[in-house]
Design a protein around this motif. Sequence first.
Motif, PDB file in Angstrom:
ATOM      1  N   GLU A 148     -34.098 -22.293   7.853  1.00 40.84           N
ATOM      2  CA  GLU A 148     -35.599 -22.303   7.249  1.00 40.84           C
ATOM      3  C   GLU A 148     -36.250 -23.597   7.739  1.00 40.84           C
ATOM      4  N   ASP A 149     -35.502 -24.556   8.053  1.00 38.40           N
ATOM      5  CA  ASP A 149     -36.371 -25.676   8.678  1.00 38.40           C
ATOM      6  C   ASP A 149     -36.928 -25.371  10.022  1.00 38.40           C
ATOM      7  N   ALA A 164     -40.020 -23.156   9.440  1.00 40.01           N
ATOM      8  CA  ALA A 164     -41.008 -24.130   8.980  1.00 40.01           C
ATOM      9  C   ALA A 164     -41.783 -24.909  10.214  1.00 40.01           C
ATOM     10  N   LYS A 168     -32.461 -35.480   2.061  1.00 45.21           N
ATOM     11  CA  LYS A 168     -32.782 -35.591   3.585  1.00 45.21           C
ATOM     12  C   LYS A 168     -33.730 -36.454   3.894  1.00 45.21           C
ATOM     13  N   GLU A 179     -36.513 -38.040   7.308  1.00 47.53           N
ATOM     14  CA  GLU A 179     -37.098 -37.680   8.575  1.00 47.53           C
ATOM     15  C   GLU A 179     -37.664 -39.146   9.237  1.00 47.53           C
ATOM     16  N   TRP A 194     -35.156 -34.164  10.327  1.00 51.21           N
ATOM     17  CA  TRP A 194     -36.254 -33.924  11.565  1.00 51.21           C
ATOM     18  C   TRP A 194     -36.680 -35.488  12.146  1.00 51.21           C
ATOM     19  N   GLU A 247     -43.679 -34.059   2.013  1.00 53.87           N
ATOM     20  CA  GLU A 247     -43.175 -32.958   1.439  1.00 53.87           C
ATOM     21  C   GLU A 247     -42.025 -32.408   1.702  1.00 53.87           C
ATOM     22  N   ARG A 248     -41.205 -32.524   2.871  1.00 58.51           N
ATOM     23  CA  ARG A 248     -39.954 -31.957   3.200  1.00 58.51           C
ATOM     24  C   ARG A 248     -38.806 -32.938   3.207  1.00 58.51           C
ATOM     25  N   HIS A 305     -38.400 -35.164  -5.793  1.00 58.31           N
ATOM     26  CA  HIS A 305     -39.572 -34.788  -4.894  1.00 58.31           C
ATOM     27  C   HIS A 305     -40.415 -35.758  -4.826  1.00 58.31           C
ATOM     28  N   SER A 314     -41.215 -39.335  -2.472  1.00 56.47           N
ATOM     29  CA  SER A 314     -40.886 -39.359  -1.108  1.00 56.47           C
ATOM     30  C   SER A 314     -41.020 -40.865  -0.916  1.00 56.47           C
TER      31      SER A 314
END
Lengths: 459, 459
Positions: free
Chosen positions: A47-48, A51, B2, B4, B38, B58-59, B188, B190
């Motif tokens: 999924e990542d 995206a 997660k 980034e 990421w 967002e992610r 949600h 961040s």
Amino acid sequence: MKAEIISVGSELTSGQNLDTNSQWLSQRLAEIGIAVGWHTTVADDLEDNVAAFRIAAERADLVLITGGLGPTQDDLTREALAQMAGVELVFHAPSFEHIQQLFARRHRAMPDRNRVQAMFPAGSEPIPNPHGTAPGIWMNVRPGVSGEWLVMSGPEQESGDRSQGSMKNWLTPDSRPLTPDGSPLITHHSLLVAMPGVPSEMFAMFEKQVRPRLVAMGFSGGVVVQRKINCFGAGESAIEEKLMDLTRRGQSPEVGITASDATISLRILARANTAEEAKAQIEPVEKTIRERLGSFVFGADEEELQDAVIAILKARRQTVATAESVTAGLVARRLGLVPGASACLLGGVVAYDARIKVELLDVPPSLIEEHGVISAPVVEAMAVGCRSRLGADFAISTVGLAGPGGGSSDKPVGLAFAGLAWDGGVRSQSFNWLGTREEIQSRTAKMALNLLRLHLLTK
Amino acid sequence: MKAEIISVGSELTSGQNLDTNSQWLSQRLAEIGIAVGWHTTVADDLEDNVAAFRIAAERADLVLITGGLGPTQDDLTREALAQMAGVELVFHAPSFEHIQQLFARRHRAMPDRNRVQAMFPAGSEPIPNPHGTAPGIWMNVRPGVSGEWLVMSGPEQESGDRSQGSMKNWLTPDSRPLTPDGSPLITHHSLLVAMPGVPSEMFAMFEKQVRPRLVAMGFSGGVVVQRKINCFGAGESAIEEKLMDLTRRGQSPEVGITASDATISLRILARANTAEEAKAQIEPVEKTIRERLGSFVFGADEEELQDAVIAILKARRQTVATAESVTAGLVARRLGLVPGASACLLGGVVAYDARIKVELLDVPPSLIEEHGVISAPVVEAMAVGCRSRLGADFAISTVGLAGPGGGSSDKPVGLAFAGLAWDGGVRSQSFNWLGTREEIQSRTAKMALNLLRLHLLTK
């Protein structure tokens, strides 16, 4: 025109491995005038990945992807590209034959799972990989009416069933742009090129197949040529002061300055339509830099101090020997790194213990008692003794305190001397280095090599 | 949960510099059980920075940003964070005082443009930087009703005018979570944390201020402890064969195997709630590995062969000297890298030229004529001569052909010998290395150090 580079792999996002592919690709793209706006690294998560590819296609005209093309379940790039564009994976017979041949050549049975490496998103084009089992993927996409991505199939792909494909379906450097009517690339389309993560395979695929095709398609914004001028013996700011007019931002060619382990390098970067034009821009700037910096400059590009020393000695058919205390063999080791060093490097003595300085280098014990080991008289005596004992034209020597312990206010950690003896004289130089044990040793070794280099330039 | 990691800077996207901050941060986050999904690198472009921060928020639950906090026009992280959340940059007096003090301490006038480093997105929190002029930024965001991002101001920020702020507004490791009611972090939301790009400043800020606070806020998903066991003297596959049951995928703790310059390392990685639990998992695996591999194992974590050799010699109060041909000083240099090496390393002779082997190491010329330099008798004679000349307990020696030129079918490039002389004996070992000149030299130096290490283990 902007590019994005995506590296796929949890071994990268976890910090286990360092991604060097992205830097390498950025450098290669810069050489053909393509600016890179983003590097993205994404873990092995389908999924990542989907995206990340969508985000990249939206903001970049060219997306180079490395990794995720292997045969294991962690390798998701094929599937993510297919999902991104809403197409199936289809079988490509020539790729499968190539993979089978690779195994046959190594007399190994091909595991079933390697078959997946011959599967490609429908409408994409395989890029052959002569060096490994993972072919690359060349895929042009354009946005559909509801924001989805659609594969733009070139005439080659449309001409037949890919599972019955022949070598004419394979990418060749001279194959034409994939836009159906041959018109120049429309910028909101995006070209995605997936390559293996193994650096050697990726390098070869990019150089031989991807780069020529990008240039042929008009992606290239000209060429970029770089030249590095390496200096030793002055600090970064002292060097920059002499070149203020060249290092100012916005100049063409650009001149940047970087320091690494007491070596100061000027990077000249020129952009032009051809390499010849770029080199013509660099030439006068290099000349100016060399004139202003004089003997601070010891070499260009990847040349190190030992390369300069060995080159001059070879030309003069002269020899050198080393007498090292604080550097413990590093001066000789650096000279020994140069191919063909044996023509000039006779050898040396590592005189770490004071007794060895006396016994093997004939340093008078009284000199050590009077001045201490870390002194100009001792480093000079070591050079003289070494030159005579080894029968060399020149001898270079080092003493110093690399720490971490043992410093005093009189002789602090970092204080080092380099000596040079030649037919008719001896001299020395000192410096108080800041840094770790390894840095102090390395910089003192450079100081000794530079002492000889400067002498060779003037005598 | 997660994370980034975003690196900001055109010097990274252009390929001029290699980003190592992201790997370092991934490793540190792994240690506290936070998975990184990421890495993003973005050029110095305001719009691209704002977009990258929005995508990340967002992610990812946690976004660590490095770079773009300097005083120049290229430094856009402050402004991009403010734009992302639709707030102004506001002045923070304590940060400004700190920057002024840094310049005063260096007796330099503060350029006007450094004032911008004391500006922060309204509602964010400065992270002090004792090592430089760039404070970090701690900013919690949550999505608004129309998809925009809003800054979540903690009680500290709300208590007063930030431009009149005092040190109580500064981040301290024990300051409480920023959610106003102290409730656990809502996923949600961040958290964005911007740190300087200069590695040493970033390392210190992360270790001393960011990591403790992340752990206190409950971001940590347990701990990860790693242990590296280093081996020499056997190939990667030979080592792996003895450990097949441990290196299989999906084991806990995980055992990985890597080869670097002929040193084979086993990495044991354990995940648990506490470091003690993780270490308890590692202990029996390490014991098994050491039992099965025996004297192939020379050290753990960052220990090198020379560290093992110096440690044993120190404990036995014995000394070593070196006699090097092909390695040209590298064996001595490696020993000299170890702090306190002077207790055991007397020194050595670099006998690159054949004449030096005769004159300084008493190698009989007839031996060289009969066997050639690259032979067991000569490397053994060098060790014996060196030990006697330098008065050491042990002497180790090397000869070989590092290339690139000069090989023959009889004595190919890569053929090397290491010798060892001790009180009562002499022995040697040979190997035919594949690799570059530098690799052949490096591996031969390791072979010599290992010869002495194995002798010290048995005698």
